[in-house]
Design a protein around this motif. Structure first.
Motif, PDB file in Angstrom:
ATOM      1  N   THR A 122      -3.957  -5.601  -8.318  1.00  0.00           N
ATOM      2  CA  THR A 122      -4.186  -4.212  -7.938  1.00  0.00           C
ATOM      3  C   THR A 122      -5.625  -3.939  -7.531  1.00  0.00           C
ATOM      4  OG1 THR A 122      -2.546  -3.661  -9.639  1.00  0.00           O
ATOM      5  CG2 THR A 122      -3.779  -1.840  -8.665  1.00  0.00           C
ATOM      6  N   CYS A 160       2.131  -1.230  -9.247  1.00  0.00           N
ATOM      7  CA  CYS A 160       1.241  -2.210  -9.879  1.00  0.00           C
ATOM      8  C   CYS A 160       0.174  -1.527 -10.725  1.00  0.00           C
ATOM      9  CB  CYS A 160       0.585  -3.085  -8.813  1.00  0.00           C
ATOM     10  SG  CYS A 160       1.723  -4.253  -8.029  1.00  0.00           S
ATOM     11  N   GLU A 161      -0.348  -0.411 -10.231  1.00  0.00           N
ATOM     12  CA  GLU A 161      -1.334   0.355 -10.993  1.00  0.00           C
ATOM     13  C   GLU A 161      -0.739   0.840 -12.312  1.00  0.00           C
ATOM     14  OE1 GLU A 161      -4.155   4.351 -10.437  1.00  0.00           O
ATOM     15  OE2 GLU A 161      -2.438   4.006  -9.113  1.00  0.00           O
ATOM     16  N   TYR A 204       0.861  -1.184   0.000  1.00  0.00           N
ATOM     17  CA  TYR A 204       0.000   0.000   0.000  1.00  0.00           C
ATOM     18  C   TYR A 204       0.889   1.223   0.000  1.00  0.00           C
ATOM     19  CZ  TYR A 204      -4.091   2.823   1.482  1.00  0.00           C
ATOM     20  OH  TYR A 204      -5.129   3.730   1.564  1.00  0.00           O
ATOM     21  N   ASP A 255       4.234   0.985  -3.686  1.00  0.00           N
ATOM     22  CA  ASP A 255       4.213  -0.370  -4.237  1.00  0.00           C
ATOM     23  C   ASP A 255       2.898  -0.634  -4.967  1.00  0.00           C
ATOM     24  OD1 ASP A 255       3.071  -0.093  -1.752  1.00  0.00           O
ATOM     25  OD2 ASP A 255       4.177  -1.727  -0.820  1.00  0.00           O
ATOM     26  N   GLY A 256       1.787  -0.160  -4.402  1.00  0.00           N
ATOM     27  CA  GLY A 256       0.509  -0.259  -5.101  1.00  0.00           C
ATOM     28  C   GLY A 256       0.493   0.599  -6.354  1.00  0.00           C
ATOM     29  N   ALA A 306      -3.606   3.327  -4.725  1.00  0.00           N
ATOM     30  CA  ALA A 306      -3.719   1.919  -5.107  1.00  0.00           C
ATOM     31  C   ALA A 306      -3.060   1.012  -4.077  1.00  0.00           C
ATOM     32  CB  ALA A 306      -3.096   1.693  -6.480  1.00  0.00           C
ATOM     33  N   LEU A 307      -3.548  -0.209  -4.042  1.00  0.00           N
ATOM     34  CA  LEU A 307      -3.029  -1.257  -3.161  1.00  0.00           C
ATOM     35  C   LEU A 307      -2.855  -2.512  -3.996  1.00  0.00           C
ATOM     36  CD1 LEU A 307      -4.430  -2.246   0.328  1.00  0.00           C
ATOM     37  CD2 LEU A 307      -4.634  -3.880  -1.540  1.00  0.00           C
ATOM     38  N   GLN A 308      -1.907  -3.363  -3.617  1.00  0.00           N
ATOM     39  CA  GLN A 308      -1.754  -4.638  -4.325  1.00  0.00           C
ATOM     40  C   GLN A 308      -1.802  -5.797  -3.339  1.00  0.00           C
ATOM     41  OE1 GLN A 308       0.944  -6.919  -4.277  1.00  0.00           O
ATOM     42  NE2 GLN A 308       2.425  -5.766  -3.049  1.00  0.00           N
TER      43      GLN A 308
END
Length: 270
Positions: free
Chosen positions: A259, A127-128, A120, A123-124, A252-254
């Motif tokens: 994602t 991925c986004e 979060y 890092d998110g 964004a979060l992964q």
């Protein structure tokens, strides 16, 4: 009989040599639970792919009621699970010791298990950004480190994180990362939680904080060796069984590389 399930979208769309002389099922075209329910006694299944392949499996099959042996054959590009358990890529790895009593995350109305961890923050964001590149037709290998560096310098702004671990609240300002980990690795080789043991019944929250973009950039490579935790003013690691993280601004979060957009908060139960 031994069945092979393969996600053709993994490994950048390149069929692994391991499967070239084998008959396999397209994992994106079957109902996982129905497939496993139909297996006969003694049948075995090999999941061929990366971390996302395991994540999909644990979230689409009742693993507590499995009657058949399930193995994992690494063939993805990330393979953080493989790094964490320190096994070789040429093995068929028995998944049974690793898929029970996994932590769950609740985020944006979704409840999901995870095998590696939650990212979060930047890092998110990585991925986004990678998802957008793929959607725009990019077919090469994604340079996540390069995306992260550009994010640190130009595109991502640190957040104020409110964190609750087993009932105790913390406030972290200028937060770039607030990850919760079951294993040590995520992001294709980043040792974000070097002391985390996936056999424990706790998870590790790792926050990475600084108001200086230059410090954030200079220290970032140390995450790949787990040496960032020595920077105690920048990095906090808190272990617990119930973790809640919220940011003042959504981002964004992964979850094991998948994602989730526009996230204000998430909650993990180990």
């Amino acid at each position: 009989m031994k069945y092979y399930l393969y996600n053709p979208k993994s490994n950048n769309g390149i069929l692994p040599e391991y499967l070239k002389d084998k008959k396999y099922e397209d994992a994106t075209k079957i109902d996982y639970q129905k497939f496993f329910d139909s297996l006969k006694k003694g049948d075995e299944v090999v999941l061929v792919g990366g971390d996302g392949t395991i994540n999909y499996f644990i979230n689409h099959v009742d693993v507590e009621k499995l009657k058949n042996k399930v193995y994992f054959k690494p063939a993805g590009t990330g393979n953080d699970f493989l790094r964490d358990i320190e096994r070789k890529a040429d093995e068929e790895i028995d998944l049974d010791p690793f898929i029970h009593d996994l932590p769950t995350v609740k985020v944006n109305g979704i409840t999901a298990k995870f095998i590696n961890g939650i990212g979060y923050g930047i890092d998110g964001y990585c991925c986004e950004t990678a998802d957008k590149m793929k959607a725009d037709g990019y077919e090469g290998e994604i340079d996540y480190a390069g995306i992260a560096i550009k994010g640190l310098l130009f595109h991502f702004k640190p957040k104020t994180a409110t964190v609750t671990v087993d009932g105790k609240e913390y406030i972290f300002k200028k937060t770039w990362i607030a990850a919760t980990m079951k294993g040590r690795f995520y992001g294709g080789g980043m040792m974000i939680a070097p002391a985390q043991d996936r056999k424990d019944k706790t998870v590790s929250l790792v926050t990475y904080m600084t108001g200086s973009k230059l410090k954030a950039l200079i220290s970032f490579p140390s995450i790949f060796k787990g040496e960032h935790v020595k920077k105690e003013k920048m990095v906090k690691v808190i272990t617990g069984k119930k973790i809640k993280v919220s940011f003042d601004v959504p981002c964004a979060l992964q979850i094991d590389g998948d994602t989730v957009l526009n996230v204000k908060e998430y909650e993990v139960i180990a």
